[in-house]
Scaffold this motif. Structure first.
Motif, PDB file in Angstrom:
ATOM      1  N   GLU A  26     -25.476  42.774  68.430  1.00 28.76           N
ATOM      2  CA  GLU A  26     -24.260  43.580  68.293  1.00 28.76           C
ATOM      3  C   GLU A  26     -23.795  43.672  66.850  1.00 28.76           C
ATOM      4  N   ASP A  27     -24.034  42.624  66.051  1.00 25.77           N
ATOM      5  CA  ASP A  27     -23.610  42.647  64.650  1.00 25.77           C
ATOM      6  C   ASP A  27     -24.604  43.365  63.735  1.00 25.77           C
ATOM      7  N   GLY A  28     -25.683  43.930  64.324  1.00 22.34           N
ATOM      8  CA  GLY A  28     -26.667  44.673  63.546  1.00 22.34           C
ATOM      9  C   GLY A  28     -27.814  43.853  63.004  1.00 22.34           C
ATOM     10  N   ALA A  29     -27.807  42.552  63.276  1.00 22.21           N
ATOM     11  CA  ALA A  29     -28.882  41.697  62.774  1.00 22.21           C
ATOM     12  C   ALA A  29     -30.164  41.923  63.585  1.00 22.21           C
ATOM     13  N   PRO A  30     -31.304  42.107  62.909  1.00 26.49           N
ATOM     14  CA  PRO A  30     -32.558  42.286  63.635  1.00 26.49           C
ATOM     15  C   PRO A  30     -33.059  40.961  64.208  1.00 26.49           C
ATOM     16  N   VAL A  31     -33.479  40.984  65.480  1.00 23.01           N
ATOM     17  CA  VAL A  31     -34.010  39.775  66.112  1.00 23.01           C
ATOM     18  C   VAL A  31     -35.469  39.931  66.526  1.00 23.01           C
ATOM     19  N   ALA A  32     -35.947  41.163  66.598  1.00 24.63           N
ATOM     20  CA  ALA A  32     -37.350  41.415  66.930  1.00 24.63           C
ATOM     21  C   ALA A  32     -37.693  42.814  66.451  1.00 24.63           C
ATOM     22  N   GLY A  33     -38.969  43.044  66.275  1.00 18.93           N
ATOM     23  CA  GLY A  33     -39.391  44.360  65.837  1.00 18.93           C
ATOM     24  C   GLY A  33     -40.886  44.524  65.932  1.00 18.93           C
ATOM     25  N   GLY A  34     -41.305  45.702  65.622  1.00 23.16           N
ATOM     26  CA  GLY A  34     -42.721  46.015  65.616  1.00 23.16           C
ATOM     27  C   GLY A  34     -42.916  47.452  65.205  1.00 23.16           C
ATOM     28  N   ALA A  35     -44.169  47.810  65.024  1.00 21.67           N
ATOM     29  CA  ALA A  35     -44.486  49.155  64.563  1.00 21.67           C
ATOM     30  C   ALA A  35     -45.725  49.662  65.279  1.00 21.67           C
ATOM     31  N   PHE A  36     -45.913  50.971  65.201  1.00 20.78           N
ATOM     32  CA  PHE A  36     -47.159  51.554  65.677  1.00 20.78           C
ATOM     33  C   PHE A  36     -47.568  52.657  64.714  1.00 20.78           C
ATOM     34  N   ARG A  37     -48.865  52.922  64.724  1.00 23.97           N
ATOM     35  CA  ARG A  37     -49.450  53.952  63.881  1.00 23.97           C
ATOM     36  C   ARG A  37     -50.514  54.684  64.673  1.00 23.97           C
ATOM     37  N   ARG A  38     -50.894  55.839  64.207  1.00 24.78           N
ATOM     38  CA  ARG A  38     -51.948  56.609  64.856  1.00 24.78           C
ATOM     39  C   ARG A  38     -53.285  55.924  64.608  1.00 24.78           C
ATOM     40  N   TYR A  39     -54.016  55.653  65.690  1.00 25.22           N
ATOM     41  CA  TYR A  39     -55.371  55.119  65.597  1.00 25.22           C
ATOM     42  C   TYR A  39     -56.363  56.272  65.702  1.00 25.22           C
ATOM     43  N   ASP A  40     -56.132  57.138  66.692  1.00 23.92           N
ATOM     44  CA  ASP A  40     -56.849  58.405  66.829  1.00 23.92           C
ATOM     45  C   ASP A  40     -55.940  59.358  67.598  1.00 23.92           C
ATOM     46  N   ALA A  41     -56.427  60.529  67.960  1.00 27.82           N
ATOM     47  CA  ALA A  41     -55.575  61.564  68.554  1.00 27.82           C
ATOM     48  C   ALA A  41     -54.860  61.134  69.828  1.00 27.82           C
ATOM     49  N   THR A  42     -55.430  60.193  70.586  1.00 32.50           N
ATOM     50  CA  THR A  42     -54.807  59.776  71.844  1.00 32.50           C
ATOM     51  C   THR A  42     -54.455  58.293  71.874  1.00 32.50           C
ATOM     52  N   THR A  43     -54.644  57.608  70.761  1.00 26.62           N
ATOM     53  CA  THR A  43     -54.466  56.155  70.727  1.00 26.62           C
ATOM     54  C   THR A  43     -53.523  55.743  69.595  1.00 26.62           C
ATOM     55  N   ALA A  44     -52.541  54.916  69.933  1.00 30.62           N
ATOM     56  CA  ALA A  44     -51.664  54.300  68.932  1.00 30.62           C
ATOM     57  C   ALA A  44     -52.110  52.859  68.744  1.00 30.62           C
ATOM     58  N   GLU A  45     -51.871  52.328  67.561  1.00 30.97           N
ATOM     59  CA  GLU A  45     -52.183  50.928  67.273  1.00 30.97           C
ATOM     60  C   GLU A  45     -50.876  50.200  66.981  1.00 30.97           C
ATOM     61  N   LEU A  46     -50.620  49.120  67.710  1.00 31.32           N
ATOM     62  CA  LEU A  46     -49.437  48.307  67.463  1.00 31.32           C
ATOM     63  C   LEU A  46     -49.714  47.370  66.302  1.00 31.32           C
ATOM     64  N   LYS A  47     -48.720  47.206  65.449  1.00 33.16           N
ATOM     65  CA  LYS A  47     -48.820  46.336  64.283  1.00 33.16           C
ATOM     66  C   LYS A  47     -47.488  45.631  64.075  1.00 33.16           C
ATOM     67  N   ARG A  48     -47.526  44.536  63.342  1.00 29.76           N
ATOM     68  CA  ARG A  48     -46.326  43.866  62.818  1.00 29.76           C
ATOM     69  C   ARG A  48     -45.311  43.479  63.887  1.00 29.76           C
ATOM     70  N   ILE A  49     -45.780  43.039  65.030  1.00 28.91           N
ATOM     71  CA  ILE A  49     -44.872  42.603  66.093  1.00 28.91           C
ATOM     72  C   ILE A  49     -44.326  41.232  65.721  1.00 28.91           C
ATOM     73  N   TRP A  50     -43.021  41.093  65.822  1.00 27.71           N
ATOM     74  CA  TRP A  50     -42.341  39.919  65.307  1.00 27.71           C
ATOM     75  C   TRP A  50     -41.083  39.628  66.104  1.00 27.71           C
ATOM     76  N   THR A  51     -40.799  38.343  66.265  1.00 27.75           N
ATOM     77  CA  THR A  51     -39.515  37.883  66.790  1.00 27.75           C
ATOM     78  C   THR A  51     -38.978  36.854  65.802  1.00 27.75           C
ATOM     79  N   HIS A  52     -37.730  37.008  65.415  1.00 31.51           N
ATOM     80  CA  HIS A  52     -37.106  36.075  64.479  1.00 31.51           C
ATOM     81  C   HIS A  52     -37.257  34.656  65.017  1.00 31.51           C
TER      82      HIS A  52
END
Length: 172
Positions: A63-89
């Motif tokens: 609620e105070d805006g502090a990040p507690v977890a996160g992650g990212a995705f990027r294009r691997y190919d036309a139909t596939t995403a790749e998850l990266k940088r998954i993190w929990t504080h």
């Protein structure tokens, strides 16, 4: 009994200052497990690859805006995403936040038209390996082998088609 804090999911650019604690702690974790050159993994892909229309960065905020977890995705190919940088504080682990961020990343990738998710984790991250197995990812390696003899551990998951699509990754 106290209730779990209300969390907000936000999509942000890599340059958002709330992403920096994620990357700093993740880099420190990689260094502790793999040695001092591990920070290079975080610089392997340009920030643009984690930007719409092909990718994204999601954060779970208190609620105070502090990040507690996160992650990212990027294009691997036309139909596939790749998850990266998954993190929990580190102060918020063992609360199901990693499962939530993985589900949110899958949902966003699916909304972009991706039908499959790929990811890799390192052989010295048994928590991540267990998370991906528990959330329906198929290991693309021999799970009976010593992870140290394999190197990066690849996984994949096929996504169900969403009820309403916002665009096809192949059209991007």
């Amino acid at each position: 009994m106290t209730s779990a804090p209300e969390l907000t999911v936000v999509q942000v650019p890599v340059s958002d200052p709330r992403v920096q604690p994620l990357l700093r702690e993740l880099g420190d974790e990689y260094t502790a497990r793999y040695g001092r050159d591990a920070h290079g993994e975080l610089a392997r892909y340009p920030d643009e690859e984690f930007t719409a229309p092909y990718g994204g960065v999601l954060l779970l905020l208190l609620e105070d805006g502090a990040p507690v977890a996160g992650g990212a995705f990027r294009r691997y190919d036309a139909t596939t995403a790749e998850l990266k940088r998954i993190w929990t504080h580190s102060a918020h682990r063992r609360r199901g936040l990693a499962r939530r961020i993985v589900a949110e990343l899958e949902r966003e990738a699916g909304a972009r038209g991706y039908r499959r998710i790929r990811l890799t984790t390192g052989p010295r991250q048994p928590e991540a390996r267990a998370l991906y197995l528990a959330t329906g990812y198929t290991p693309l390696f021999d799970t009976r082998a010593d992870p140290e003899t394999i190197g990066p551990l690849p996984f994949e998951k096929h996504l169900s088609a969403p009820a309403a699509r916002t665009g096809k990754a192949s059209d991007l």
